[in-house]
Design a protein around this motif. Structure first.
Motif, PDB file in Angstrom:
ATOM      1  N   ARG A 175       0.800  -1.230   0.000  1.00 18.57           N
ATOM      2  CA  ARG A 175       0.000   0.000   0.000  1.00 18.57           C
ATOM      3  C   ARG A 175       0.828   1.273   0.000  1.00 18.57           C
ATOM      4  NH1 ARG A 175      -5.307  -1.057   3.840  1.00 18.57           N
ATOM      5  NH2 ARG A 175      -6.384  -2.395   2.334  1.00 18.57           N
ATOM      6  N   PHE A 176       2.144   1.144   0.226  1.00 21.98           N
ATOM      7  CA  PHE A 176       2.977   2.357   0.221  1.00 21.98           C
ATOM      8  C   PHE A 176       4.027   2.266  -0.890  1.00 21.98           C
ATOM      9  CE2 PHE A 176       6.253   5.296   1.387  1.00 21.98           C
ATOM     10  CZ  PHE A 176       5.609   6.350   2.011  1.00 21.98           C
ATOM     11  N   MET A 177       4.876   1.221  -0.828  1.00 21.97           N
ATOM     12  CA  MET A 177       5.977   1.142  -1.786  1.00 21.97           C
ATOM     13  C   MET A 177       5.475   0.976  -3.229  1.00 21.97           C
ATOM     14  SD  MET A 177       8.787   1.609  -0.181  1.00 21.97           S
ATOM     15  CE  MET A 177      10.091   1.010  -1.256  1.00 21.97           C
ATOM     16  N   ARG A 178       4.504   0.079  -3.419  1.00 22.34           N
ATOM     17  CA  ARG A 178       4.065  -0.162  -4.796  1.00 22.34           C
ATOM     18  C   ARG A 178       3.437   1.093  -5.427  1.00 22.34           C
ATOM     19  NH1 ARG A 178       2.020  -6.261  -6.068  1.00 22.34           N
ATOM     20  NH2 ARG A 178       2.205  -5.394  -8.155  1.00 22.34           N
ATOM     21  N   PRO A 179       2.447   1.714  -4.809  1.00 22.63           N
ATOM     22  CA  PRO A 179       1.892   2.910  -5.459  1.00 22.63           C
ATOM     23  C   PRO A 179       2.832   4.118  -5.435  1.00 22.63           C
ATOM     24  CG  PRO A 179       0.735   2.435  -3.385  1.00 22.63           C
ATOM     25  CD  PRO A 179       1.655   1.294  -3.638  1.00 22.63           C
ATOM     26  N   MET A 180       3.522   4.356  -4.321  1.00 18.71           N
ATOM     27  CA  MET A 180       4.289   5.600  -4.171  1.00 18.71           C
ATOM     28  C   MET A 180       5.631   5.533  -4.903  1.00 18.71           C
ATOM     29  SD  MET A 180       2.404   7.489  -2.137  1.00 18.71           S
ATOM     30  CE  MET A 180       1.367   7.536  -0.675  1.00 18.71           C
ATOM     31  N   VAL A 181       6.303   4.376  -4.829  1.00 20.13           N
ATOM     32  CA  VAL A 181       7.670   4.286  -5.341  1.00 20.13           C
ATOM     33  C   VAL A 181       7.722   3.545  -6.674  1.00 20.13           C
ATOM     34  CG1 VAL A 181      10.015   3.433  -4.811  1.00 20.13           C
ATOM     35  CG2 VAL A 181       8.568   4.365  -2.976  1.00 20.13           C
ATOM     36  N   MET A 182       6.949   2.458  -6.782  1.00 19.33           N
ATOM     37  CA  MET A 182       7.067   1.611  -7.957  1.00 19.33           C
ATOM     38  C   MET A 182       5.996   1.901  -9.011  1.00 19.33           C
ATOM     39  SD  MET A 182       7.722  -1.703  -5.534  1.00 19.33           S
ATOM     40  CE  MET A 182       8.110  -2.965  -6.763  1.00 19.33           C
ATOM     41  N   LYS A 183       5.091   2.790  -8.684  1.00 17.38           N
ATOM     42  CA  LYS A 183       4.000   3.158  -9.603  1.00 17.38           C
ATOM     43  C   LYS A 183       3.222   1.932 -10.082  1.00 17.38           C
ATOM     44  CE  LYS A 183       5.523   7.343  -9.147  1.00 17.38           C
ATOM     45  NZ  LYS A 183       4.871   8.101  -8.069  1.00 17.38           N
ATOM     46  N   GLN A 184       2.921   1.067  -9.123  1.00 13.43           N
ATOM     47  CA  GLN A 184       2.113  -0.124  -9.399  1.00 13.43           C
ATOM     48  C   GLN A 184       0.899  -0.085  -8.479  1.00 13.43           C
ATOM     49  OE1 GLN A 184       4.795  -3.286  -8.367  1.00 13.43           O
ATOM     50  NE2 GLN A 184       5.939  -3.163 -10.281  1.00 13.43           N
ATOM     51  N   GLU A 185      -0.081  -0.950  -8.786  1.00 10.42           N
ATOM     52  CA  GLU A 185      -1.234  -1.023  -7.900  1.00 10.42           C
ATOM     53  C   GLU A 185      -0.967  -2.008  -6.770  1.00 10.42           C
ATOM     54  OE1 GLU A 185      -5.114  -1.612  -9.595  1.00 10.42           O
ATOM     55  OE2 GLU A 185      -4.663  -0.190 -11.220  1.00 10.42           O
ATOM     56  N   SER A 186      -1.542  -1.724  -5.623  1.00 11.23           N
ATOM     57  CA  SER A 186      -1.480  -2.626  -4.472  1.00 11.23           C
ATOM     58  C   SER A 186      -2.264  -3.903  -4.767  1.00 11.23           C
ATOM     59  CB  SER A 186      -2.081  -1.896  -3.277  1.00 11.23           C
ATOM     60  OG  SER A 186      -2.344  -2.793  -2.238  1.00 11.23           O
ATOM     61  N   ASP A 187      -1.767  -5.040  -4.302  1.00 16.19           N
ATOM     62  CA  ASP A 187      -2.509  -6.302  -4.401  1.00 16.19           C
ATOM     63  C   ASP A 187      -3.442  -6.373  -3.201  1.00 16.19           C
ATOM     64  OD1 ASP A 187      -3.445  -8.903  -4.255  1.00 16.19           O
ATOM     65  OD2 ASP A 187      -1.547  -9.821  -4.827  1.00 16.19           O
ATOM     66  N   GLU A 188      -4.666  -5.868  -3.400  1.00 12.84           N
ATOM     67  CA  GLU A 188      -5.597  -5.747  -2.267  1.00 12.84           C
ATOM     68  C   GLU A 188      -6.147  -7.092  -1.787  1.00 12.84           C
ATOM     69  OE1 GLU A 188      -6.494  -3.160  -0.169  1.00 12.84           O
ATOM     70  OE2 GLU A 188      -4.706  -2.277  -1.067  1.00 12.84           O
ATOM     71  N   VAL A 189      -6.109  -8.105  -2.644  1.00 11.04           N
ATOM     72  CA  VAL A 189      -6.514  -9.444  -2.194  1.00 11.04           C
ATOM     73  C   VAL A 189      -5.520  -9.938  -1.139  1.00 11.04           C
ATOM     74  CG1 VAL A 189      -6.894 -11.846  -2.903  1.00 11.04           C
ATOM     75  CG2 VAL A 189      -7.637  -9.964  -4.388  1.00 11.04           C
ATOM     76  N   LEU A 190      -4.246  -9.734  -1.453  1.00 15.54           N
ATOM     77  CA  LEU A 190      -3.191 -10.132  -0.521  1.00 15.54           C
ATOM     78  C   LEU A 190      -3.279  -9.318   0.779  1.00 15.54           C
ATOM     79  CD1 LEU A 190      -0.578 -11.788  -0.054  1.00 15.54           C
ATOM     80  CD2 LEU A 190       0.683  -9.906  -1.099  1.00 15.54           C
TER      81      LEU A 190
END
Lengths: 215, 215
Positions: free
Chosen positions: A112-127
């Motif tokens: 919820r932080f690294m993927r959207p903020m740093v990696m410009k990816q979506e969070s895996d909300e199922v996980l």
């Protein structure tokens, strides 16, 4: 002279920063991201992980190994209990914080932080949902049964307390907080650790780095 | 009285069995598979992992934590070096053996031994190929640079040697052996550890259990 390689915001680097601070040891911090392909850093950290620590000729890796070394080499201001039985218990909490707790709580931070903020990816909300709703509750039930209602696990703040809380600090950066109505003791324990005089300045520096203290 | 919970054949249980043997400590072993749902075992091992160790009132988990406790509580026949610098290095090797080495070498064992033999599933050969051809070689290059050409890492056989080799014993049960032409020092090191007088009987008992010494 002690050199710490790593970047602020890592739960493992933070653990070592806080142990160094509790022991009153001065050190130079070299900014280093993990999993670099830099062959120079591989000489310092064979797996490319952070933190790594250099003290004179000695270079060591892994936050647990580093904290044990600091306790052996700089015994003043101990961060482990001195008797064998409590030291074993403290190591178990240190280990739990660095593995299962980190896997889950830092997992929320990663998604919820690294993927959207740093990696410009979506969070895996199922996980994330599985972590929050299925995997963390039994672990939090256990932690709730272990922490004291006042103070820290073994008297003064030590590595066991820091290790159990460090990844929940990361989770808090991703807006996850332990439900105080369900786990009141552990929730209050996190508050005590994060408001300790040695922890606060480290957290303020992180908040400034992550831009969390803006307006 | 010391009680060890766990099953033979686990790289982590083996590590503790060998440390107990090196220290000449008698113990009772309770057969216990990992990740049971048994609530009674969860009282002994909150994550359901093996090994767990009970010594009097103390119950602890995690093979690294257990080995540290045994060294503190039973210092005769040490399994760690005594000086801080070498002890830190030994802990790093212990940690490496218990994490990255295990992830890869025990990964081969899990896919090629546990899945077909115990779980009646097929091995994930894509994963095994990646481990053997991509992930293990740089780790073996590093280990080749670290082990001595004679003897053990820090004099007598200790926990660092055992931890680095334990998961390769598991890989050998799945017919993976370290290529002696490419990594001659580490290959010879594995041979020295596994033919040590304290290690041999433990391996013979495992071979009998796994039915590996038939015909």
């Amino acid at each position: 002279m002690i050199t710490l390689y790593g970047t602020a915001g890592s739960p493992y680097v933070r653990k070592v920063q806080l142990v160094l601070a509790l022991k009153g040891l001065s050190f130079e911090q070299v900014q280093q991201m993990p999993f670099t392909k830099d062959p120079e850093f591989k000489k310092i950290s064979p797996l490319g992980k952070i933190p790594a620590l250099q003290d004179g000729e000695l270079i060591i890796n892994d936050s647990a190994v580093i904290c044990e070394y600091l306790e052996d080499a700089y015994p003043e201001h101990p961060v482990f209990p001195s008797d064998h039985v409590n030291k074993a218990k403290a190591r178990w909490f240190e280990n739990l914080g660095g593995h299962r707790v980190s896997e889950l709580a830092s997992g929320i931070f990663f998604q919820r932080f690294m993927r959207p903020m740093v990696m410009k990816q979506e969070s895996d909300e199922v996980l994330v949902g599985k972590i929050i709703n299925e995997q963390l509750p039994p672990l939090l039930d256990y932690l709730e049964s272990q922490v004291p209602s006042e103070g820290f696990l073994f008297g003064a703040l030590g590595v066991a307390d820091i290790s159990l809380v460090s990844s929940f600090i990361n989770a808090s950066y991703a807006s996850y907080t332990v439900d105080a109505s369900r786990w009141p003791l552990f929730s209050a324990f996190i508050q005590r650790v994060t408001s300790h005089a040695v922890v606060k300045p480290v957290m303020e520096a992180e908040a400034a780095m992550f831009g969390l203290n803006k307006g």
